[in-house]
Write an enzyme that holds these catalytic residues in place. Structure first.
Site, PDB file in Angstrom:
ATOM      1  N   CYS A  57       3.733   4.051   4.166  1.00  0.00           N
ATOM      2  CA  CYS A  57       2.355   3.949   4.644  1.00  0.00           C
ATOM      3  C   CYS A  57       2.301   3.715   6.145  1.00  0.00           C
ATOM      4  O   CYS A  57       1.369   4.154   6.822  1.00  0.00           O
ATOM      5  CB  CYS A  57       1.628   2.824   3.918  1.00  0.00           C
ATOM      6  SG  CYS A  57       2.379   1.197   4.146  1.00  0.00           S
TER       7      CYS A  57
ATOM      8  N   HIS B 191       0.830  -3.309   3.419  1.00  0.00           N
ATOM      9  CA  HIS B 191       0.245  -1.971   3.529  1.00  0.00           C
ATOM     10  C   HIS B 191      -0.373  -1.765   4.909  1.00  0.00           C
ATOM     11  O   HIS B 191      -0.926  -2.696   5.491  1.00  0.00           O
ATOM     12  CB  HIS B 191      -0.829  -1.776   2.460  1.00  0.00           C
ATOM     13  CG  HIS B 191      -1.233  -0.355   2.231  1.00  0.00           C
ATOM     14  ND1 HIS B 191      -0.326   0.675   2.098  1.00  0.00           N
ATOM     15  CD2 HIS B 191      -2.457   0.225   2.112  1.00  0.00           C
ATOM     16  CE1 HIS B 191      -0.964   1.811   1.898  1.00  0.00           C
ATOM     17  NE2 HIS B 191      -2.260   1.568   1.907  1.00  0.00           N
TER      18      HIS B 191
ATOM     19  N   ASN C   9      -7.106   5.402   3.843  1.00  0.00           N
ATOM     20  CA  ASN C   9      -5.906   5.063   3.102  1.00  0.00           C
ATOM     21  C   ASN C   9      -4.981   6.284   3.003  1.00  0.00           C
ATOM     22  O   ASN C   9      -5.364   7.390   3.409  1.00  0.00           O
ATOM     23  CB  ASN C   9      -6.284   4.557   1.700  1.00  0.00           C
ATOM     24  CG  ASN C   9      -5.256   3.617   1.112  1.00  0.00           C
ATOM     25  OD1 ASN C   9      -4.148   3.475   1.637  1.00  0.00           O
ATOM     26  ND2 ASN C   9      -5.603   2.973   0.015  1.00  0.00           N
TER      27      ASN C   9
END
Length: 372
Positions: A44, A305, A326
């Site tokens: 990520c 994250h 995201n």
């Protein structure tokens, strides 16, 4: 009697205000590249920071370029391997990383478009690094644990060969829109200057306005963070977004009230409201610097994250939420905002580890206080 009526009116109003389904009004909404999926990988940090840089390239040049996330990942694995070997296995080695790792890779190795380095081999369509990570870990640990106590000089070549097989070989030159580039000259073309970006945080265990290395597992490269008072961090985010800058975000998403399914992230004041808060407005907790610090130190807040903040919305009561891109894939579902999360200011205050931002988006007064 009048007091009872007044109480009932206030109670009814309060109940009405905080039992409504969410209705959002867009305040700031900046263009970004499409939401994509990081697949079965822990990358990520590369997907979100690449998205952030793509928006920065658009801000600087007016063009959108689809940057290769996996070119950065491939190069960072080389650096991680060196760090792991040199520290004799007593270091973090895995899929995680931070925003500054993308900037470090860009400075050292340059950038390339995704069209010339996808990181997908053998007709794959989804990124999956589960096997590759096991192979790399096994090889590195084998070299470290050799009976002679000395690491063979050929470990670098072995690691590079593994990365070549799973992600692809490094690129020396390539053609993009009819012109030939190297990764370094493509970085110049993008107008990204890696030294223009700062990482900001807010913790009380270090002096405000100091620069320090934050001791979190994924900070394997010992990146530095600038420490701001919590409200100044929030004000910096709001001002930057209002002035046309997007922001890279490192945060904790382990809360039950962070839901990609519902497209919402909030911190209800009462834990009993956790399930309700995913669909209806609830009173949120007042986040203080001391409470934030406590949650970090007891490891309820971790850096699990990274995402990309691209805008601001408000609900019908005027509460601010950040529009956060995201990397878990897009959705046409109206509720999930097409792969975006609407994160309340309270959630941001409590669960943010750090942000990365262009220095020109930070007030001159704060830069002065930071000694920049």
């Amino acid at each position: 009697m009048k007091n009872i009526i007044l109480f009932l009116l206030l109670f009814t109003q309060c109940f009405y205000n905080y039992s409504q389904s969410y209705e959002f009004k867009t305040i700031v909404d900046m263009e970004a590249t499409d939401v994509i999926s990081q697949g079965n990988t822990g990358t990520c940090w590369s997907f979100s920071t690449s998205s952030f840089l793509e928006s920065e390239i658009n801000r600087l040049t007016g063009n959108f370029i689809d940057i290769s996330e996996m070119y950065t990942v491939r190069n960072t694995y080389s650096d991680k391997s060196w760090n792991y070997i040199m520290r004799q296995g007593k270091a973090q080695f895995g899929e995680g990383g931070l925003a500054h790792d993308v900037l470090n890779s860009a400075e050292k190795y340059g950038l390339v478009p995704n069209s010339v380095f996808s990181g997908l081999n053998h007709s794959e369509t989804i990124h999956n690094h589960s096997e590759m990570v096991v192979v790399l870990n096994t090889i590195l640990d084998t070299y470290i644990s050799k009976p002679s106590g000395k690491v063979s000089a050929d470990w670098k070549e072995v690691v590079e060969n593994i990365l070549d097989v799973y992600l692809g070989k490094r690129i020396d030159t390539f053609t993009y829109q009819g012109k030939t580039y190297t990764p370094k000259s493509f970085l110049e073309y993008s107008k990204i200057k890696t030294t223009d970006y700062l990482t900001l945080t807010s913790f009380t265990h270090k002096p405000y306005y100091s620069k320090f290395i934050l001791n979190i597992p994924d900070n394997f490269s010992n990146g530095s963070f600038y420490n701001l008072p919590l409200q100044e961090l929030v004000d910096t985010v709001n001002k930057a977004l209002q002035n046309g800058y997007t922001i890279e975000l490192d945060c904790d998403v382990s809360e039950k009230t962070f839901s990609s399914k519902h497209g919402i992230a909030v911190i209800p004041a009462d834990v009993k409201d956790e399930a309700v808060s995913l669909n209806k407005i609830c009173v949120e907790k007042d986040i203080t610097p001391s409470y934030r610090q406590k949650e970090f130190e007891n490891q309820n807040t971790t850096d699990d994250h990274l995402m990309h903040i691209t805008g601001i919305v408000k609900d019908q009561n005027g509460t601010i939420y950040y529009k956060v891109k995201n990397s878990w894939g897009s959705s046409s579902d109206r509720v999930t905002h097409g792969g975006y999360i609407y994160m309340s200011e309270a959630y941001f205050k409590l669960k943010t580890i750090s942000i990365t931002i262009h220095k020109s988006a930070i007030s001159k007064n704060i830069l002065k206080n930071l000694g920049i």
